[in-house]
Design a protein around this motif. Structure first.
Motif, PDB file in Angstrom:
ATOM      1  N   PRO A  21       0.795  -1.243   0.000  1.00 41.87           N
ATOM      2  CA  PRO A  21       0.000   0.000   0.000  1.00 41.87           C
ATOM      3  C   PRO A  21       0.821   1.284   0.000  1.00 41.87           C
ATOM      4  CG  PRO A  21      -0.133  -1.114   2.130  1.00 41.87           C
ATOM      5  CD  PRO A  21       0.546  -2.055   1.198  1.00 41.87           C
ATOM      6  N   ARG A  22       1.900   1.333   0.818  1.00 42.31           N
ATOM      7  CA  ARG A  22       2.658   2.585   0.936  1.00 42.31           C
ATOM      8  C   ARG A  22       3.325   2.974  -0.383  1.00 42.31           C
ATOM      9  NH1 ARG A  22       2.710   7.572   2.371  1.00 42.31           N
ATOM     10  NH2 ARG A  22       4.784   8.423   2.790  1.00 42.31           N
ATOM     11  N   PRO A  23       4.083   2.078  -1.049  1.00 43.70           N
ATOM     12  CA  PRO A  23       4.660   2.450  -2.354  1.00 43.70           C
ATOM     13  C   PRO A  23       3.583   2.766  -3.387  1.00 43.70           C
ATOM     14  CG  PRO A  23       5.742   0.504  -1.476  1.00 43.70           C
ATOM     15  CD  PRO A  23       4.557   0.759  -0.608  1.00 43.70           C
ATOM     16  N   ARG A  24       2.469   2.038  -3.335  1.00 45.15           N
ATOM     17  CA  ARG A  24       1.390   2.305  -4.279  1.00 45.15           C
ATOM     18  C   ARG A  24       0.852   3.726  -4.095  1.00 45.15           C
ATOM     19  NH1 ARG A  24      -1.966  -1.617  -2.914  1.00 45.15           N
ATOM     20  NH2 ARG A  24      -3.247  -0.334  -1.528  1.00 45.15           N
ATOM     21  N   GLU A  25       0.676   4.134  -2.858  1.00 43.82           N
ATOM     22  CA  GLU A  25       0.178   5.484  -2.586  1.00 43.82           C
ATOM     23  C   GLU A  25       1.167   6.552  -3.057  1.00 43.82           C
ATOM     24  OE1 GLU A  25      -0.612   5.630   1.547  1.00 43.82           O
ATOM     25  OE2 GLU A  25      -2.242   4.150   1.483  1.00 43.82           O
ATOM     26  N   LEU A  26       2.459   6.308  -2.844  1.00 42.96           N
ATOM     27  CA  LEU A  26       3.477   7.277  -3.272  1.00 42.96           C
ATOM     28  C   LEU A  26       3.458   7.470  -4.783  1.00 42.96           C
ATOM     29  CD1 LEU A  26       6.549   6.299  -1.024  1.00 42.96           C
ATOM     30  CD2 LEU A  26       5.115   8.346  -0.848  1.00 42.96           C
ATOM     31  N   LEU A  27       3.348   6.365  -5.507  1.00 41.86           N
ATOM     32  CA  LEU A  27       3.350   6.452  -6.957  1.00 41.86           C
ATOM     33  C   LEU A  27       2.060   7.083  -7.480  1.00 41.86           C
ATOM     34  CD1 LEU A  27       4.854   5.905  -9.544  1.00 41.86           C
ATOM     35  CD2 LEU A  27       3.935   3.577  -9.565  1.00 41.86           C
ATOM     36  N   GLN A  28       0.933   6.739  -6.880  1.00 42.58           N
ATOM     37  CA  GLN A  28      -0.325   7.351  -7.291  1.00 42.58           C
ATOM     38  C   GLN A  28      -0.327   8.853  -7.001  1.00 42.58           C
ATOM     39  OE1 GLN A  28      -3.062   4.799  -5.110  1.00 42.58           O
ATOM     40  NE2 GLN A  28      -3.641   3.713  -6.993  1.00 42.58           N
ATOM     41  N   GLN A  29       0.256   9.230  -5.888  1.00 41.69           N
ATOM     42  CA  GLN A  29       0.364  10.650  -5.560  1.00 41.69           C
ATOM     43  C   GLN A  29       1.257  11.368  -6.569  1.00 41.69           C
ATOM     44  OE1 GLN A  29       1.929  11.348  -1.635  1.00 41.69           O
ATOM     45  NE2 GLN A  29       1.898  13.576  -1.849  1.00 41.69           N
ATOM     46  N   LEU A  30       2.338  10.711  -6.961  1.00 43.70           N
ATOM     47  CA  LEU A  30       3.252  11.296  -7.950  1.00 43.70           C
ATOM     48  C   LEU A  30       2.528  11.508  -9.290  1.00 43.70           C
ATOM     49  CD1 LEU A  30       6.118  12.109  -8.882  1.00 43.70           C
ATOM     50  CD2 LEU A  30       6.558   9.692  -9.317  1.00 43.70           C
ATOM     51  N   CYS A  31       1.770  10.510  -9.720  1.00 47.05           N
ATOM     52  CA  CYS A  31       1.043  10.626 -10.993  1.00 47.05           C
ATOM     53  C   CYS A  31      -0.013  11.732 -10.917  1.00 47.05           C
ATOM     54  CB  CYS A  31       0.383   9.297 -11.342  1.00 47.05           C
ATOM     55  SG  CYS A  31       1.539   7.987 -11.764  1.00 47.05           S
ATOM     56  N   SER A  32      -0.726  11.791  -9.803  1.00 46.56           N
ATOM     57  CA  SER A  32      -1.748  12.837  -9.641  1.00 46.56           C
ATOM     58  C   SER A  32      -1.123  14.219  -9.649  1.00 46.56           C
ATOM     59  CB  SER A  32      -2.511  12.617  -8.322  1.00 46.56           C
ATOM     60  OG  SER A  32      -3.198  11.383  -8.332  1.00 46.56           O
ATOM     61  N   GLN A  33       0.035  14.334  -9.041  1.00 42.64           N
ATOM     62  CA  GLN A  33       0.739  15.608  -8.995  1.00 42.64           C
ATOM     63  C   GLN A  33       1.113  16.069 -10.404  1.00 42.64           C
ATOM     64  OE1 GLN A  33       4.066  15.597  -6.272  1.00 42.64           O
ATOM     65  NE2 GLN A  33       5.134  17.220  -7.386  1.00 42.64           N
ATOM     66  N   VAL A  34       1.643  15.160 -11.217  1.00 39.24           N
ATOM     67  CA  VAL A  34       2.030  15.505 -12.583  1.00 39.24           C
ATOM     68  C   VAL A  34       0.798  15.801 -13.435  1.00 39.24           C
ATOM     69  CG1 VAL A  34       3.124  14.637 -14.683  1.00 39.24           C
ATOM     70  CG2 VAL A  34       4.176  14.195 -12.464  1.00 39.24           C
TER      71      VAL A  34
END
Length: 337
Positions: free
Chosen positions: A190-203
């Protein structure tokens, strides 16, 4: 006596050839002055063509020199200095077709250069007859991007065509980010998944990612569904377009070509670090950014350098097994810059 006659005949032939060459040069000089006075736009194309032929000839000599040195010293491509490695790479301002399939091989470098040279041969043949340059100029005027290689583009055309090519690849940038966000959903932790999803949303929201954010998720790109060999086909096709590779190939070939191109850029990055960014001219700096996904034609030198410094810091932190992150970073770091 026969020897004297032979020498005299040769001297006469040389004198005749020299006289013909001198006359041809005078006629050509008058012809150029006439073009410059009467048809300034055509003269620009004509001068671009003649200087392009000279540059192409010098390029052939330089490529041959590098190949000879590699053969003599048994060097691999990644052992070359940056400028030699970059010279052997296909010029992104020209054909934009491909890099190296095997990092230890020069064959693909040379094949791309041969394609450029073969493309120029018909133009050279057309220009052989006297004053046939007019036909070449007509071709250059109406079909410069389709028929000519970069050596025969004017500076204005070079910038225009770089913008055209960049607009084509930028059409795939949102698809890459969207595909990455979808792939992130299948990550088990869950934690890495959230980080990557946050990164994509940010971009996707228009922000620029920080280097620390990319490094925080780098492990996801080496052994999960995000490794290049496990991406969905549509995802790989979108990434291929980012690197100016044709997406119309079987999935196996697409993945193989994409990986080999990314690894080649990684080798270039290490050679560039050895050289130092401060040693690059403005033209080299812009070309380096453009190759790595950023349209640098309208950016200042300081902006290009800042972006390239960030890219190199990321690239040198990544292993070959994390090449997928490097491929995605061409989009993540460029989209909102």
């Amino acid at each position: 006596r026969s020897q004297e006659r032979l020498l005299s005949s040769r001297a006469t032939s040389r004198a005749l050839v020299a006289a013909v060459v001198a006359v041809a040069r005078r006629v050509n000089a008058r012809y150029e002055r006439y073009l410059e006075r009467s048809f300034p736009r055509f003269y620009l194309l004509y001068s671009t063509f003649t200087s392009g032929m000279q540059a192409l000839f010098l390029e052939v000599k330089e490529i041959s020199r590098i190949r000879f040195r590699m053969s003599q010293q048994r060097l691999k491509v990644q052992q070359l200095p940056y400028r030699d490695m970059e010279r052997l790479r296909q010029e992104i301002t020209g054909s934009l077709g491909g890099l190296v399939s095997d990092p230890d091989s020069l064959s693909s470098f040379w094949r791309q250069f041969r394609r450029d040279a073969l493309k120029a041969i018909p133009i050279g043949i057309i220009a052989i007859p006297p004053f046939a340059n007019f036909l070449v100029i007509v071709l250059m005027y109406f079909f410069p991007r389709q028929l000519l290689i970069r050596y025969f583009w004017t500076p204005q055309q070079q910038q225009e065509f770089l913008d055209v090519y960049d607009s084509i690849r930028r059409d795939s940038y949102p698809d890459v980010v969207q595909s990455l966000a979808l792939a992130a959903r299948s990550l088990p932790e869950p934690r890495p998944r959230e980080l990557l999803q946050q990164l994509c949303s940010q971009v996707q929201g228009g922000a620029r990612p920080h280097l620390a954010q990319l490094l925080a998720v780098k492990s996801l790109f080496s052994g999960s569904p995000l490794v290049l060999n496990r991406l969905q086909v549509d995802h790989v096709r979108a990434l291929s377009q980012v690197l100016f590779l044709t997406p119309h190939l079987p999935a196996v070939l697409l993945r193989h070509r994409l990986l080999s191109h990314i690894l080649e850029i990684r080798h270039l990055d290490r050679a560039l670090l050895r050289l130092g960014l401060g040693q690059l001219s403005e033209e080299e700096l812009r070309a380096a950014c453009y190759l790595r996904g950023l349209n640098s034609t309208h950016l200042g030198r300081a902006e290009c350098r800042a972006w390239l410094e960030q890219w190199l810091r990321l690239s040198c932190e990544l292993q070959a097994s994390e090449a997928s992150l490097l491929a995605h970073s061409m989009v993540l770091l460029s989209l909102n810059y």
